[in-house]
Design a protein around this motif. Structure first.
Motif, short mmCIF file in Angstrom:
data_model
loop_
_atom_site.label_atom_id
_atom_site.label_comp_id
_atom_site.label_asym_id
_atom_site.label_seq_id
_atom_site.Cartn_x
_atom_site.Cartn_y
_atom_site.Cartn_z
N ARG A 51 0.85 -1.20 0.00
CA ARG A 51 0.00 0.00 0.00
C ARG A 51 0.88 1.24 0.00
NH1 ARG A 51 -2.19 -3.46 3.75
NH2 ARG A 51 -4.12 -4.37 3.04
N ASN A 52 0.44 2.28 -0.72
CA ASN A 52 1.15 3.55 -0.64
C ASN A 52 0.69 4.27 0.63
OD1 ASN A 52 -1.33 4.74 -1.24
ND2 ASN A 52 -0.77 5.24 -3.35
N LEU A 53 1.17 5.50 0.85
CA LEU A 53 0.83 6.21 2.08
C LEU A 53 -0.68 6.41 2.20
CD1 LEU A 53 1.90 7.64 4.61
CD2 LEU A 53 1.93 9.74 3.28
N GLU A 54 -1.31 6.83 1.11
CA GLU A 54 -2.76 7.03 1.13
C GLU A 54 -3.49 5.74 1.49
OE1 GLU A 54 -6.39 8.02 -1.97
OE2 GLU A 54 -4.38 8.70 -2.49
N GLY A 55 -3.05 4.63 0.88
CA GLY A 55 -3.66 3.34 1.17
C GLY A 55 -3.45 2.91 2.61
N SER A 56 -2.26 3.18 3.14
CA SER A 56 -1.98 2.84 4.54
C SER A 56 -2.86 3.65 5.48
CB SER A 56 -0.51 3.09 4.86
OG SER A 56 0.31 2.24 4.11
N TYR A 57 -3.00 4.95 5.20
CA TYR A 57 -3.84 5.80 6.03
C TYR A 57 -5.30 5.39 5.93
CZ TYR A 57 -0.07 9.08 7.22
OH TYR A 57 1.07 9.65 7.72
N ASP A 75 -3.43 11.14 15.74
CA ASP A 75 -2.52 12.04 15.02
C ASP A 75 -1.40 12.39 15.99
OD1 ASP A 75 -1.18 14.19 13.82
OD2 ASP A 75 -3.02 14.97 12.91
N ILE A 76 -0.18 11.97 15.68
CA ILE A 76 0.94 12.18 16.60
C ILE A 76 1.85 13.33 16.18
CG2 ILE A 76 0.91 9.82 17.48
CD1 ILE A 76 3.34 9.25 15.64
N GLY A 77 1.48 14.06 15.14
CA GLY A 77 2.28 15.21 14.75
C GLY A 77 2.46 15.30 13.25
N ASP A 78 3.45 16.06 12.85
CA ASP A 78 3.72 16.30 11.44
C ASP A 78 5.10 15.80 11.05
OD1 ASP A 78 1.29 17.68 11.25
OD2 ASP A 78 2.23 19.57 11.83
N SER A 79 5.24 15.43 9.78
CA SER A 79 6.57 15.05 9.27
C SER A 79 7.45 16.30 9.22
CB SER A 79 6.45 14.45 7.87
OG SER A 79 6.04 15.43 6.94
N TYR A 80 8.76 16.10 9.13
CA TYR A 80 9.69 17.22 9.09
C TYR A 80 9.34 18.16 7.94
CZ TYR A 80 13.81 19.99 8.19
OH TYR A 80 14.65 21.03 7.93
N GLY A 88 4.96 17.41 2.85
CA GLY A 88 4.95 16.57 4.04
C GLY A 88 3.58 16.02 4.38
N TYR A 89 3.51 15.35 5.52
CA TYR A 89 2.31 14.61 5.90
C TYR A 89 2.05 14.70 7.40
CZ TYR A 89 3.32 12.44 1.41
OH TYR A 89 3.59 12.24 0.08
N ASP A 90 0.81 14.40 7.77
CA ASP A 90 0.49 14.13 9.16
C ASP A 90 1.05 12.75 9.49
OD1 ASP A 90 -1.03 16.48 9.68
OD2 ASP A 90 -2.73 15.58 8.64
N LEU A 91 1.43 12.53 10.73
CA LEU A 91 1.90 11.23 11.18
C LEU A 91 0.84 10.63 12.11
CD1 LEU A 91 5.60 12.15 12.03
CD2 LEU A 91 4.70 11.17 9.91
N PHE A 111 3.24 -2.88 23.69
CA PHE A 111 3.98 -3.26 22.50
C PHE A 111 4.05 -2.05 21.59
CE2 PHE A 111 3.68 -4.47 18.01
CZ PHE A 111 4.84 -5.21 17.88
N VAL A 112 5.22 -1.78 21.07
CA VAL A 112 5.38 -0.71 20.08
C VAL A 112 5.94 -1.35 18.82
CG1 VAL A 112 6.56 1.43 19.49
CG2 VAL A 112 5.76 1.06 21.83
N GLY A 113 5.23 -1.18 17.71
CA GLY A 113 5.69 -1.68 16.42
C GLY A 113 5.84 -0.52 15.47
N ILE A 114 6.92 -0.50 14.72
CA ILE A 114 7.14 0.54 13.72
C ILE A 114 7.16 -0.17 12.37
CG2 ILE A 114 8.69 2.34 12.88
CD1 ILE A 114 9.70 2.56 15.79
N PHE A 115 6.18 0.19 11.52
CA PHE A 115 6.00 -0.54 10.27
C PHE A 115 6.01 0.39 9.08
CE2 PHE A 115 3.64 -2.50 13.74
CZ PHE A 115 4.22 -3.75 13.77
N GLY A 116 6.38 -0.13 7.94
CA GLY A 116 6.30 0.63 6.70
C GLY A 116 7.40 1.65 6.53
N LEU A 117 8.50 1.51 7.23
CA LEU A 117 9.60 2.47 7.12
C LEU A 117 10.77 1.85 6.39
CD1 LEU A 117 9.65 4.03 10.67
CD2 LEU A 117 8.58 4.93 8.63
N HIS A 118 11.49 2.69 5.64
CA HIS A 118 12.70 2.27 4.96
C HIS A 118 13.83 3.20 5.38
CE1 HIS A 118 10.50 -0.43 2.28
NE2 HIS A 118 9.55 0.47 2.36
N ALA A 119 15.05 2.80 5.17
CA ALA A 119 16.22 3.54 5.65
C ALA A 119 16.27 4.99 5.16
CB ALA A 119 17.49 2.80 5.25
N ARG A 120 15.78 5.26 3.95
CA ARG A 120 15.92 6.60 3.41
C ARG A 120 14.64 7.42 3.54
NH1 ARG A 120 17.98 2.97 0.12
NH2 ARG A 120 16.24 3.09 -1.32
N GLU A 121 13.74 7.00 4.41
CA GLU A 121 12.48 7.74 4.55
C GLU A 121 12.43 8.47 5.87
OE1 GLU A 121 8.92 5.62 3.45
OE2 GLU A 121 10.10 4.34 2.18
#
Length: 121
Positions: A51-57, A75-80, A88-91, A111-121
């Motif tokens: 899924r892209n960002l829109e699909g994930s949201y 909603d935990i804040g905004d991207s840089y 940018g995007y809402d997080l 439990f804290v899971g961080i998903f859908g992230l890549h090294a250059r994002e």
């Protein structure tokens, strides 16, 4: 969370069974709205399994709407980039817990899971 606190973790078998029955096989014949939605989200070009960002949201919003006693979208804040005015995007985060449970949140396992992230994002 201390190791001795792990014994306090409880699994609601009824909710687990219900959730699995609605989400276990996206290729199966649908008996409810959640299974029909699994393949209806926007995806990454040339990679329809992601899924892209829109699909994930959209999926996160649908989970919160379909399971209101279990899932909260926060909603935990905004991207840089959004904070500096360059797009940018809402997080968002999902809080998953049984809201009608008699056990206070602070006594439940965490439990804290961080998903859908890549090294250059």
């Amino acid at each position: 969370l201390a190791l001795e606190d792990m014994s306090k973790t409880r699994i609601d078998q009824d909710l687990t069974t219900d959730f699995r029955s609605k989400n276990s096989n996206p290729q199966a014949k649908s008996e409810g709205p959640q299974e029909e939605k699994l393949n209806d989200y926007p995806t990454v070009a040339r990679f329809p399994c992601y899924r892209n960002l829109e699909g994930s949201y959209q999926l996160m919003e649908d989970l919160a709407n379909d399971f209101p006693d279990l899932v909260t979208l926060i909603d935990i804040g905004d991207s840089y980039l959004k904070t500096v005015g360059d797009g940018g995007y809402d997080l968002y985060s999902l809080k998953i817990t049984k809201k009608t449970d008699s056990i206070p949140s602070e006594e439940k396992g965490q439990f804290v899971g961080i998903f859908g992230l890549h090294a250059r994002e």
